[in-house]
Design an enzyme around this catalytic site. Structure first.
Site, mmCIF file in Angstrom:
data_model
loop_
_atom_site.group_PDB
_atom_site.id
_atom_site.type_symbol
_atom_site.label_atom_id
_atom_site.label_comp_id
_atom_site.label_asym_id
_atom_site.label_seq_id
_atom_site.Cartn_x
_atom_site.Cartn_y
_atom_site.Cartn_z
ATOM 1 N N LEU A 32 7.129 1.529 5.000
ATOM 2 C CA LEU A 32 7.460 2.194 3.571
ATOM 3 C C LEU A 32 8.513 3.371 3.853
ATOM 4 C CD1 LEU A 32 6.343 1.382 0.814
ATOM 5 C CD2 LEU A 32 8.041 -0.247 1.175
ATOM 6 N N HIS A 45 -3.700 1.518 7.995
ATOM 7 C CA HIS A 45 -3.173 1.789 7.790
ATOM 8 C C HIS A 45 -2.199 3.116 6.877
ATOM 9 C CE1 HIS A 45 1.612 0.766 8.295
ATOM 10 N NE2 HIS A 45 1.424 1.585 6.991
ATOM 11 N N GLU A 46 -2.944 3.092 5.894
ATOM 12 C CA GLU A 46 -2.824 3.378 4.889
ATOM 13 C C GLU A 46 -3.866 5.048 5.075
ATOM 14 O OE1 GLU A 46 -0.720 3.346 3.056
ATOM 15 O OE2 GLU A 46 -0.251 1.435 3.377
ATOM 16 N N GLN A 105 2.340 9.776 2.036
ATOM 17 C CA GLN A 105 4.205 8.999 2.027
ATOM 18 C C GLN A 105 5.084 9.608 1.125
ATOM 19 O OE1 GLN A 105 2.741 5.033 2.436
ATOM 20 N NE2 GLN A 105 4.243 5.338 3.271
ATOM 21 N N GLY A 108 0.882 -0.880 0.049
ATOM 22 C CA GLY A 108 0.546 -0.126 0.123
ATOM 23 C C GLY A 108 0.724 1.235 0.011
HETATM 24 O O1 GNR Z 1 3.927 -2.227 2.641
HETATM 25 C C1 GNR Z 1 3.403 -2.757 3.802
HETATM 26 N N1 GNR Z 1 3.840 -3.547 4.844
HETATM 27 C C2 GNR Z 1 2.185 -3.586 5.797
HETATM 28 C C3 GNR Z 1 2.220 -4.597 6.378
HETATM 29 C C4 GNR Z 1 1.454 -4.965 7.329
HETATM 30 C C5 GNR Z 1 0.534 -3.646 7.635
HETATM 31 C C6 GNR Z 1 0.982 -2.750 6.305
HETATM 32 C C7 GNR Z 1 1.503 -2.736 5.728
HETATM 33 S S1 GNR Z 1 1.270 -0.993 4.056
HETATM 34 C C8 GNR Z 1 2.849 -1.365 3.976
HETATM 35 C C9 GNR Z 1 3.476 0.001 2.880
HETATM 36 C C10 GNR Z 1 3.360 1.059 3.294
HETATM 37 O O2 GNR Z 1 4.244 1.796 4.977
HETATM 38 N N2 GNR Z 1 2.155 2.156 3.613
HETATM 39 O O3 GNR Z 1 1.769 2.625 4.207
HETATM 40 NI NI NI Z 2 2.921 2.745 6.222
#
Ligand code: GNR
Ligand code: NI
Length: 178
Positions: free
Chosen positions: A92, A133-134, A51, A46
């Site tokens: 990331l 999370h996003e 970001q 994601g």
């Molecule tokens: O690549 C990503 N893996 C992930 C694993 C578990 C929970 C959330 C993520 S999101 C992350 C990519 C990212 O930083 N998105 O904002």
């Molecule tokens: Ni993230």
């Protein structure tokens, strides 16, 4: 298409609140394509526009094993959440750090697609966790904010050290991004 620079914790720009998108034009479509390219290359499941220092409510995701399920969420809202559970997360913008976060494991969401068309969907497991999370990124929030202050400080110091060492190794002017 182009790879975009991903901001890293503790960069204060990651704390910016994203504003809703109102124009569904070619520039937006190009940004979405560049975000997918950046996410797939990273690699990640994601990426929030925050970001890549674009503070608008835009998320791209692909949580499939074979990277065949590109999803775009513009101006997303969570309509319902269910089944709280714990999952190991990474980000990331917080490279190399993984820890457990408690979130709903099932969500109903509403958003717009790249053409501005409204849709609703039901997500579960990693897809539900990833969307939350996003959406946190769009609010200027990071998964490390759910950890203890002690852990967060330790992570901040480690990433600052990693970054210093990385910059020291690259000859002046050769770095793509500082
Ligand atoms: O690549 C990503 N893996 C992930 C694993 C578990 C929970 C959330 C993520 S999101 C992350 C990519 C990212 O930083 N998105 O904002
Ligand atoms: Ni993230």
């Amino acid at each position: 298409m182009a790879l975009l620079e991903i901001l890293e914790f503790p960069d204060p720009r990651l704390r910016t609140r994203a504003v809703p998108i109102t124009e569904y034009d070619d520039a937006l479509s190009r940004l979405i394509d560049d975000m997918f390219e950046t996410m797939y290359a990273a690699p990640g499941i994601g990426l929030a526009a925050s970001q890549v220092d674009v503070h608008r409510q835009l998320i791209v995701m692909d949580c499939s094993a074979d990277r065949s399920e590109p999803l775009v969420f513009i101006n997303p809202e969570i309509l319902a959440r269910d089944e709280v559970g714990v999952m190991e997360e990474g980000c990331l913008s917080v490279p190399g750090i993984f820890d457990e976060v408690e979130r709903a494991q099932r969500v109903r969401a509403r958003a717009r697609d790249r053409k501005g068309k409204d849709f609703e969907c039901e997500l579960d497991g990693i897809r539900a966790v990833c969307l939350q999370h996003e959406m946190d990124h769009l609010d200027g929030k990071l998964f490390v904010d759910y950890l203890s202050m002690l852990k967060r400080d330790r992570i901040r110091r480690k990433l600052e050290k990693d970054r210093r060492e990385r910059l020291a190794k690259v000859p002046a002017g050769a770095a793509a991004s500082r």
